[in-house]
Design an enzyme around this catalytic site. Structure first.
Site, PDB file in Angstrom:
ATOM      1  N   GLY A   3       0.830  -1.210   0.000  1.00 53.52           N
ATOM      2  CA  GLY A   3       0.000   0.000   0.000  1.00 53.52           C
ATOM      3  C   GLY A   3       0.857   1.249   0.000  1.00 53.52           C
ATOM      4  N   ALA A  33      15.320  11.337  -0.910  1.00 52.67           N
ATOM      5  CA  ALA A  33      16.485  11.287  -0.012  1.00 52.67           C
ATOM      6  C   ALA A  33      17.427  10.150  -0.402  1.00 52.67           C
ATOM      7  CB  ALA A  33      16.016  11.104   1.434  1.00 52.67           C
ATOM      8  N   ARG A  62       1.241  -5.330  -5.924  1.00 52.13           N
ATOM      9  CA  ARG A  62       1.447  -6.585  -5.201  1.00 52.13           C
ATOM     10  C   ARG A  62       1.851  -7.605  -6.261  1.00 52.13           C
ATOM     11  NH1 ARG A  62      -0.640  -4.816  -0.423  1.00 52.13           N
ATOM     12  NH2 ARG A  62      -2.557  -3.640  -0.522  1.00 52.13           N
ATOM     13  N   ASP A 118       5.681  -5.244   5.928  1.00 47.63           N
ATOM     14  CA  ASP A 118       6.256  -6.575   6.179  1.00 47.63           C
ATOM     15  C   ASP A 118       6.437  -7.406   4.909  1.00 47.63           C
ATOM     16  OD1 ASP A 118       6.549  -6.073   8.830  1.00 47.63           O
ATOM     17  OD2 ASP A 118       4.806  -7.250   9.486  1.00 47.63           O
ATOM     18  N   GLY A 119       5.446  -7.379   4.013  1.00 47.93           N
ATOM     19  CA  GLY A 119       5.545  -8.155   2.766  1.00 47.93           C
ATOM     20  C   GLY A 119       6.736  -7.688   1.942  1.00 47.93           C
ATOM     21  N   THR A 129       4.155   2.672   5.577  1.00 50.12           N
ATOM     22  CA  THR A 129       2.753   2.237   5.631  1.00 50.12           C
ATOM     23  C   THR A 129       2.001   3.177   6.559  1.00 50.12           C
ATOM     24  OG1 THR A 129       1.237   0.586   6.548  1.00 50.12           O
ATOM     25  CG2 THR A 129       3.500   0.449   7.296  1.00 50.12           C
ATOM     26  N   ILE A 130       0.774   3.525   6.172  1.00 54.27           N
ATOM     27  CA  ILE A 130       0.020   4.445   7.040  1.00 54.27           C
ATOM     28  C   ILE A 130      -0.386   3.768   8.344  1.00 54.27           C
ATOM     29  CG2 ILE A 130      -0.866   5.828   5.125  1.00 54.27           C
ATOM     30  CD1 ILE A 130      -3.632   4.424   5.656  1.00 54.27           C
ATOM     31  N   ASP A 131      -0.308   2.426   8.401  1.00 52.83           N
ATOM     32  CA  ASP A 131      -0.822   1.707   9.577  1.00 52.83           C
ATOM     33  C   ASP A 131       0.055   1.806  10.824  1.00 52.83           C
ATOM     34  OD1 ASP A 131      -2.923   0.952   8.045  1.00 52.83           O
ATOM     35  OD2 ASP A 131      -2.376  -1.160   7.871  1.00 52.83           O
ATOM     36  N   ASP A 150       2.394  -0.134  11.771  1.00 46.44           N
ATOM     37  CA  ASP A 150       2.390  -1.446  12.423  1.00 46.44           C
ATOM     38  C   ASP A 150       3.683  -2.240  12.203  1.00 46.44           C
ATOM     39  OD1 ASP A 150       2.041  -1.866   9.739  1.00 46.44           O
ATOM     40  OD2 ASP A 150       0.408  -3.308   9.942  1.00 46.44           O
ATOM     41  N   ARG A 158     -17.901  16.651  12.486  1.00 47.18           N
ATOM     42  CA  ARG A 158     -18.374  17.183  13.764  1.00 47.18           C
ATOM     43  C   ARG A 158     -19.227  18.440  13.554  1.00 47.18           C
ATOM     44  NH1 ARG A 158     -17.131  16.458  18.848  1.00 47.18           N
ATOM     45  NH2 ARG A 158     -15.119  15.434  18.653  1.00 47.18           N
ATOM     46  N   MET A 200      -8.822   3.457   8.494  1.00 45.76           N
ATOM     47  CA  MET A 200      -8.016   2.314   8.054  1.00 45.76           C
ATOM     48  C   MET A 200      -7.229   1.668   9.190  1.00 45.76           C
ATOM     49  SD  MET A 200      -6.568   2.834   4.243  1.00 45.76           S
ATOM     50  CE  MET A 200      -7.574   2.330   2.842  1.00 45.76           C
ATOM     51  N   ARG A 237      -6.324  -2.594   9.228  1.00 49.24           N
ATOM     52  CA  ARG A 237      -6.939  -3.922   9.249  1.00 49.24           C
ATOM     53  C   ARG A 237      -6.557  -4.670  10.510  1.00 49.24           C
ATOM     54  NH1 ARG A 237      -7.100  -5.675   3.445  1.00 49.24           N
ATOM     55  NH2 ARG A 237      -4.870  -5.338   3.554  1.00 49.24           N
TER      56      ARG A 237
END
Ligand code: F6P
Length: 323
Positions: free
Chosen positions: A15, A26, A76, A107-108, A129-131, A133, A158, A173, A175
């Site tokens: 992603g 850079a 992918r 990780d992948g 990755t935006i996650d 993680d 709001r 987002m 998962r």
């Protein structure tokens, strides 16, 4: 001129995330400053197999630091999961004089980097990755921009929720990780948050709404991580149980786009620079990250084993301050 490395490739895989371009910039400029040539590999590992390369120079990476997405595209790649695909990629590197790779992704992407390293092409992984993680890094490229995007969207929601005394269930987002959800819940003063790291109980959300209502609140923001999901059902249930008109909004891929924040630009630049230093110093099969503000690197296999410990202290602060 540094050691054995004369030309490196840079690729983005998995992603996309805002700040990947800042890293590409850079990496390119650090390598060039060391007398190392750089090629961009289009479409991640698929482009490596296909030989889809583009020469990168100082000017080809100018005016990209501010751009979201990745100028090298991402994909992918199933073929790369098999020995034959990896062999094709290695042959393509050799044929084109590429003797090192910086791979930006999750990780992948790092698994792919380990496979290439084992076949004699030195690789360094950069967490993008935006996650947020990645076990060995407190920061991943794109997370800060994604959270700021969510904040902007929730601030808008709001406005209208407040005008109509309504409740908004916002799915963000993540998962398998609740970082975006927790950080945005804190930053927007949400009423409740549901994240994959904490067992989901609808009753907890309902109770938080009731407590806030008793305290005088007339509109409510509930942040739900993608990994928990069910935002439509949660909204329906809240409306049934409280009588408050409730709408669900799934923010989706808007969170992955947009111009990177200063934080993402600076950190992507730091990690990208570091990755090239590692390659130039003869290292391979590494993932880089940031811990307590310091740059670190781990063997890919070790990095993949390290499970990130979720900041439960921050979650508890949210629970206390959202009462
Ligand atoms: O990049 C991470 C991520 O955005 C996750 O938060 C999300 O679950 C996933 O990617 C979505 O992947 P795709 O774009 O392939 O649908």
């Amino acid at each position: 001129m540094s050691g054995e490395i004369k030309k490196i490739g840079v690729l983005t895989s998995g992603g996309d995330a805002p700040g990947m371009n800042a890293a590409i910039r850079a990496i390119t400029r650090t390598a060039l400053a060391k007398g190392i040539g750089v090629v961009g590999v289009n479409r991640g590992y698929q482009g490596l197999i296909d030989g889809d390369f583009i020469e990168l120079g100082y000017t080809s990476v100018s005016r990209i630091i501010n751009r979201g997405g990745t100028i090298l595209y991402s994909a992918r790649c199933d073929e790369f999961r098999y020995a034959e695909g990896i062999k094709k990629a290695v042959d393509m590197c050799r044929k084109n004089g590429i003797d090192g790779i910086v791979a930006i992704g999750g990780d992948g992407t790092f698994r792919g980097a380990a496979d290439l390293s084992a076949m004699g092409i030195p690789c360094i992984g950069v967490p993008g990755t935006i996650d947020n993680d990645i076990g060995i890094s407190e920061y991943t490229i794109g997370f800060d921009t994604a959270v700021n995007c969510v904040i902007d969207m929730v601030d808008r929601l709001r406005d209208t929720m407040e005008s109509h005394h309504r409740c908004s269930v916002v799915e963000v987002m993540g998962r398998n990780a609740g970082y975006i959800a927790l950080y945005s819940a804190i930053s927007t003063g949400a009423t409740a948050v549901a994240i994959p790291e904490v067992e989901y109980k609808y009753e907890n959300i309902l109770q938080k709404i009731k407590e806030s209502q008793e305290a005088g609140k007339t509109h409510f923001i509930i942040i739900v991580a993608e990994g928990v999901g069910q935002s439509e059902q949660i909204a329906k249930k809240i409306e049934e149980d409280t009588g408050i008109i409730t709408r669900a909004t799934v923010l989706g891929h808007v969170q992955r786009g947009g111009s990177p924040t200063a934080n993402d630009r600076v950190n992507a630049t730091k990690i990208g620079h570091y990755a090239v230093e590692l390659l130039a110093n003869g290292l391979s099969n590494k993932v880089c990250g940031i811990q307590k503000g310091e740059l670190v690197n781990y063997d890919v296999q070790e990095a993949l084993k390290i499970k990130k410990s979720f900041p439960m202290d921050l979650y508890n602060i949210f629970i206390e301050t959202s009462k």
